[in-house]
Write an enzyme that holds these catalytic residues in place. Structure first.
Site, PDB file in Angstrom:
ATOM      1  N   LYS A  13       0.875  -1.772  -0.232  1.00 23.89           N
ATOM      2  CA  LYS A  13      -0.185   0.206   0.262  1.00 23.89           C
ATOM      3  C   LYS A  13       0.816   1.644  -0.184  1.00 23.89           C
ATOM      4  O   LYS A  13       0.490   2.119  -0.596  1.00 23.89           O
ATOM      5  CB  LYS A  13      -0.760  -0.408   1.411  1.00 23.89           C
ATOM      6  CG  LYS A  13      -1.444  -1.274   1.610  1.00 23.89           C
ATOM      7  CD  LYS A  13      -2.818  -1.059   2.410  1.00 23.89           C
ATOM      8  CE  LYS A  13      -2.299  -0.705   4.383  1.00 23.89           C
ATOM      9  NZ  LYS A  13      -1.140  -1.979   4.359  1.00 23.89           N
ATOM     10  N   ARG A  88      -8.757   1.136   9.816  1.00 24.82           N
ATOM     11  CA  ARG A  88      -8.426  -0.306  10.563  1.00 24.82           C
ATOM     12  C   ARG A  88      -9.539  -0.975  11.010  1.00 24.82           C
ATOM     13  O   ARG A  88      -9.066  -2.105  11.530  1.00 24.82           O
ATOM     14  CB  ARG A  88      -7.282  -0.158  11.333  1.00 24.82           C
ATOM     15  CG  ARG A  88      -6.153  -0.170   9.950  1.00 24.82           C
ATOM     16  CD  ARG A  88      -4.754  -0.447  10.695  1.00 24.82           C
ATOM     17  NE  ARG A  88      -4.000  -0.823  10.650  1.00 24.82           N
ATOM     18  CZ  ARG A  88      -2.754  -0.759  10.022  1.00 24.82           C
ATOM     19  NH1 ARG A  88      -2.980   0.907   9.346  1.00 24.82           N
ATOM     20  NH2 ARG A  88      -1.539  -1.235   9.547  1.00 24.82           N
ATOM     21  N   ARG A 127      11.774  -5.795   3.818  1.00 22.80           N
ATOM     22  CA  ARG A 127      11.531  -4.415   3.502  1.00 22.80           C
ATOM     23  C   ARG A 127      12.728  -3.579   4.653  1.00 22.80           C
ATOM     24  O   ARG A 127      13.077  -4.333   6.074  1.00 22.80           O
ATOM     25  CB  ARG A 127       9.972  -4.519   4.033  1.00 22.80           C
ATOM     26  CG  ARG A 127      10.162  -2.500   4.986  1.00 22.80           C
ATOM     27  CD  ARG A 127       8.929  -2.339   4.430  1.00 22.80           C
ATOM     28  NE  ARG A 127       8.204  -2.213   5.568  1.00 22.80           N
ATOM     29  CZ  ARG A 127       6.465  -2.593   5.943  1.00 22.80           C
ATOM     30  NH1 ARG A 127       5.770  -1.901   5.024  1.00 22.80           N
ATOM     31  NH2 ARG A 127       5.895  -2.339   6.981  1.00 22.80           N
ATOM     32  N   ARG A 160      11.823  -2.552  10.376  1.00 20.60           N
ATOM     33  CA  ARG A 160      10.902  -1.757  11.035  1.00 20.60           C
ATOM     34  C   ARG A 160      10.793  -3.158  12.280  1.00 20.60           C
ATOM     35  O   ARG A 160      11.395  -4.021  11.860  1.00 20.60           O
ATOM     36  CB  ARG A 160       9.993  -1.796  10.575  1.00 20.60           C
ATOM     37  CG  ARG A 160       9.817  -0.525  10.180  1.00 20.60           C
ATOM     38  CD  ARG A 160       8.085  -0.154   8.892  1.00 20.60           C
ATOM     39  NE  ARG A 160       7.013  -0.472   9.954  1.00 20.60           N
ATOM     40  CZ  ARG A 160       5.972  -0.454   9.125  1.00 20.60           C
ATOM     41  NH1 ARG A 160       6.044   0.343   7.930  1.00 20.60           N
ATOM     42  NH2 ARG A 160       4.684  -1.118   9.148  1.00 20.60           N
ATOM     43  N   ARG A 171       0.068  -9.272  13.421  1.00 17.91           N
ATOM     44  CA  ARG A 171      -0.056  -8.198  12.520  1.00 17.91           C
ATOM     45  C   ARG A 171      -1.009  -8.256  11.630  1.00 17.91           C
ATOM     46  O   ARG A 171      -2.152  -7.607  11.134  1.00 17.91           O
ATOM     47  CB  ARG A 171       0.944  -6.807  11.901  1.00 17.91           C
ATOM     48  CG  ARG A 171       1.472  -6.231  13.053  1.00 17.91           C
ATOM     49  CD  ARG A 171       3.079  -5.757  11.972  1.00 17.91           C
ATOM     50  NE  ARG A 171       2.860  -4.767  11.263  1.00 17.91           N
ATOM     51  CZ  ARG A 171       3.605  -5.148  10.023  1.00 17.91           C
ATOM     52  NH1 ARG A 171       5.365  -5.210  10.081  1.00 17.91           N
ATOM     53  NH2 ARG A 171       3.035  -3.796   9.353  1.00 17.91           N
TER      54      ARG A 171
HETATM   55  P1  AP5 Z   1       5.039  -0.878   1.840  1.00 16.60           P
HETATM   56  O1  AP5 Z   1       4.257  -0.467   0.164  1.00 16.60           O
HETATM   57  O2  AP5 Z   1       5.774  -1.249   2.662  1.00 16.60           O
HETATM   58  O3  AP5 Z   1       3.871  -1.844   2.015  1.00 16.60           O
HETATM   59  P2  AP5 Z   1       2.617  -1.631   3.125  1.00 16.60           P
HETATM   60  O4  AP5 Z   1       1.000  -2.126   2.645  1.00 16.60           O
HETATM   61  O5  AP5 Z   1       2.252  -0.340   3.209  1.00 16.60           O
HETATM   62  O6  AP5 Z   1       2.855  -2.787   4.639  1.00 16.60           O
HETATM   63  P3  AP5 Z   1       2.824  -1.616   5.711  1.00 16.60           P
HETATM   64  O7  AP5 Z   1       4.001  -3.443   6.796  1.00 16.60           O
HETATM   65  O8  AP5 Z   1       3.101  -0.221   5.987  1.00 16.60           O
HETATM   66  O9  AP5 Z   1       1.555  -1.556   6.593  1.00 16.60           O
HETATM   67  P4  AP5 Z   1       0.703  -1.792   7.507  1.00 16.60           P
HETATM   68  O10 AP5 Z   1      -0.749  -1.767   7.363  1.00 16.60           O
HETATM   69  O11 AP5 Z   1       0.825  -3.068   8.780  1.00 16.60           O
HETATM   70  O12 AP5 Z   1       1.727  -1.110   8.411  1.00 16.60           O
HETATM   71  P5  AP5 Z   1       1.055   1.210   8.971  1.00 16.60           P
HETATM   72  O13 AP5 Z   1       2.900   1.479   8.840  1.00 16.60           O
HETATM   73  O14 AP5 Z   1       0.370   1.290   8.585  1.00 16.60           O
HETATM   74  O15 AP5 Z   1       5.431  -3.014   0.832  1.00 16.60           O
HETATM   75  C1  AP5 Z   1       6.184  -4.011   1.692  1.00 16.60           C
HETATM   76  C2  AP5 Z   1       7.351  -4.411   0.855  1.00 16.60           C
HETATM   77  O16 AP5 Z   1       7.048  -4.693   0.233  1.00 16.60           O
HETATM   78  C3  AP5 Z   1       8.370  -3.452   0.829  1.00 16.60           C
HETATM   79  O17 AP5 Z   1       9.657  -3.494   1.274  1.00 16.60           O
HETATM   80  C4  AP5 Z   1       8.647  -2.756  -0.501  1.00 16.60           C
HETATM   81  O18 AP5 Z   1       9.744  -2.151  -1.273  1.00 16.60           O
HETATM   82  C5  AP5 Z   1       7.963  -4.511  -1.027  1.00 16.60           C
HETATM   83  N1  AP5 Z   1       6.655  -3.769  -2.368  1.00 16.60           N
HETATM   84  C6  AP5 Z   1       5.904  -3.148  -2.201  1.00 16.60           C
HETATM   85  N2  AP5 Z   1       5.579  -3.352  -3.802  1.00 16.60           N
HETATM   86  C7  AP5 Z   1       5.869  -4.495  -4.279  1.00 16.60           C
HETATM   87  C8  AP5 Z   1       5.490  -5.634  -5.125  1.00 16.60           C
HETATM   88  N3  AP5 Z   1       4.940  -5.298  -5.623  1.00 16.60           N
HETATM   89  N4  AP5 Z   1       6.959  -6.367  -5.341  1.00 16.60           N
HETATM   90  C9  AP5 Z   1       7.684  -6.675  -4.665  1.00 16.60           C
HETATM   91  N5  AP5 Z   1       7.676  -6.080  -3.931  1.00 16.60           N
HETATM   92  C10 AP5 Z   1       7.184  -5.052  -3.224  1.00 16.60           C
HETATM   93  O19 AP5 Z   1       1.177   0.418  10.887  1.00 16.60           O
HETATM   94  C11 AP5 Z   1       2.314   0.091  11.282  1.00 16.60           C
HETATM   95  C12 AP5 Z   1       1.326  -0.230  12.872  1.00 16.60           C
HETATM   96  O20 AP5 Z   1       0.613   1.360  13.551  1.00 16.60           O
HETATM   97  C13 AP5 Z   1       0.353  -1.035  12.982  1.00 16.60           C
HETATM   98  O21 AP5 Z   1       0.589  -2.207  13.126  1.00 16.60           O
HETATM   99  C14 AP5 Z   1       0.026  -0.698  14.320  1.00 16.60           C
HETATM  100  O22 AP5 Z   1       0.396  -0.623  15.887  1.00 16.60           O
HETATM  101  C15 AP5 Z   1      -0.123   0.998  13.854  1.00 16.60           C
HETATM  102  N6  AP5 Z   1      -1.111   2.014  13.040  1.00 16.60           N
HETATM  103  C16 AP5 Z   1      -1.051   2.430  12.053  1.00 16.60           C
HETATM  104  N7  AP5 Z   1      -2.396   2.619  11.298  1.00 16.60           N
HETATM  105  C17 AP5 Z   1      -3.285   2.400  12.557  1.00 16.60           C
HETATM  106  C18 AP5 Z   1      -4.755   2.386  12.297  1.00 16.60           C
HETATM  107  N8  AP5 Z   1      -5.211   3.084  11.708  1.00 16.60           N
HETATM  108  N9  AP5 Z   1      -4.953   1.985  13.954  1.00 16.60           N
HETATM  109  C19 AP5 Z   1      -3.949   1.559  15.332  1.00 16.60           C
HETATM  110  N10 AP5 Z   1      -3.364   1.584  14.540  1.00 16.60           N
HETATM  111  C20 AP5 Z   1      -2.908   1.760  12.893  1.00 16.60           C
END
Ligand code: AP5
Length: 218
Positions: A13, A88, A127, A160, A171
């Site tokens: 995403k 979420r 990542r 991370r 997660r």
């Molecule tokens: P990447 O683009 O980083 O993936 P992503 O979907 O953004 O993954 P996240 O882990 O950041 O999402 P998340 O929702 O768990 O974390 P968030 O930061 O929101 O890609 C992943 C990897 O794949 C990278 O290495 C990239 O290079 C690679 N890649 C991408 N596309 C590719 C492709 N096509 N082919 C090959 N490789 C590819 O949340 C973190 C924490 O924050 C949560 O656990 C929670 O504790 C808190 N939090 C955040 N938002 C909330 C909320 N709304 N409510 C409550 N808690 C929250």
């Protein structure tokens, strides 16, 4: 254009959000990035959030809703926005609906990223992230030009803390239990599109563009 990116951790995403935000000239709002910035600054909110994030749990709804409300009321979001990682939970989605209804700013599209669990784990475990400018790499799929160093700002790349195997499992479980109900929530509103998130970054980009440039999109 007002868009939500919905999908499991590591599905890609954030990678696509950067591209779409720049293409459509709208701000990307990532609750994960906002929370990580608060953690890095050691603010009271950041200290509280860290306890949840390190365990792979969701930060309490009222904390993230407050963050989003402040952002959506800012001047930069009046022409549109892309929400990455919010909402979420159903409570977050309800809060967002109320906020946008009051502003008469309906959502245009919710894109649900779909990818196999095996591929998600591969993406998350490879990542590497820049602690300074938030750029994201992958050791195989998107390696930096110089190993371990950010192409954008030269900082040392890190894994991370929530990308360790045991936290990845937690997660994914939290996603299944608390976030997947939003798929039906937005399908029922008629604004959900499914995106096949497999393949290269460029292939996913093309599929995403096809969805977001269909006639009828704002
Ligand atoms: P990447 O683009 O980083 O993936 P992503 O979907 O953004 O993954 P996240 O882990 O950041 O999402 P998340 O929702 O768990 O974390 P968030 O930061 O929101 O890609 C992943 C990897 O794949 C990278 O290495 C990239 O290079 C690679 N890649 C991408 N596309 C590719 C492709 N096509 N082919 C090959 N490789 C590819 O949340 C973190 C924490 O924050 C949560 O656990 C929670 O504790 C808190 N939090 C955040 N938002 C909330 C909320 N709304 N409510 C409550 N808690 C929250």
């Amino acid at each position: 254009m007002r868009i939500i990116f919905l999908g499991a951790p590591g599905v890609g995403k954030g990678t696509q959000a950067d591209f779409i935000a720049s293409k459509f000239q709208i701000p990307k709002i990532s609750t994960g990035d906002l929370l990580r910035a608060s953690v890095a600054q050691k603010t009271p909110l950041g200290k509280k959030a860290k306890e949840y994030m390190d365990k792979g749990q969701l930060v309490p709804d009222e904390v993230v809703i407050g963050l989003i409300e402040e952002k959506l009321n800012s001047e930069e979001c009046q022409r549109g926005f892309l929400l990455d990682g919010f909402p979420r939970t159903v409570a977050q989605a309800d809060a967002l609906s109320r906020l946008l209804a009051a502003k008469q700013q309906p959502l245009d599209r919710v894109v649900h990223f779909v990818l196999s669990r095996k591929e998600i784990i591969k993406r998350l475990s490879g990542r590497r992230s820049c602690p300074s400018c938030s750029a994201v790499y992958h050791v195989e799929a998107r390696p930096p030009q110089k190993e371990g160093m950010c192409d954008m700002c030269g900082a040392m790349l890190l894994q991370r803390s929530d990308d360790r195997p045991e936290t990845i499992e937690a997660r994914l479980k939290v996603y299944e239990q608390q976030t997947t109900p939003l798929i039906e929530y937005y399908r029922a509103l008629g604004i959900l599109s499914e995106l096949d998130a497999s393949g290269s970054v460029e292939e996913v980009q093309q599929r995403l563009l096809a969805i977001l440039t269909r006639p009828g999109m704002a």
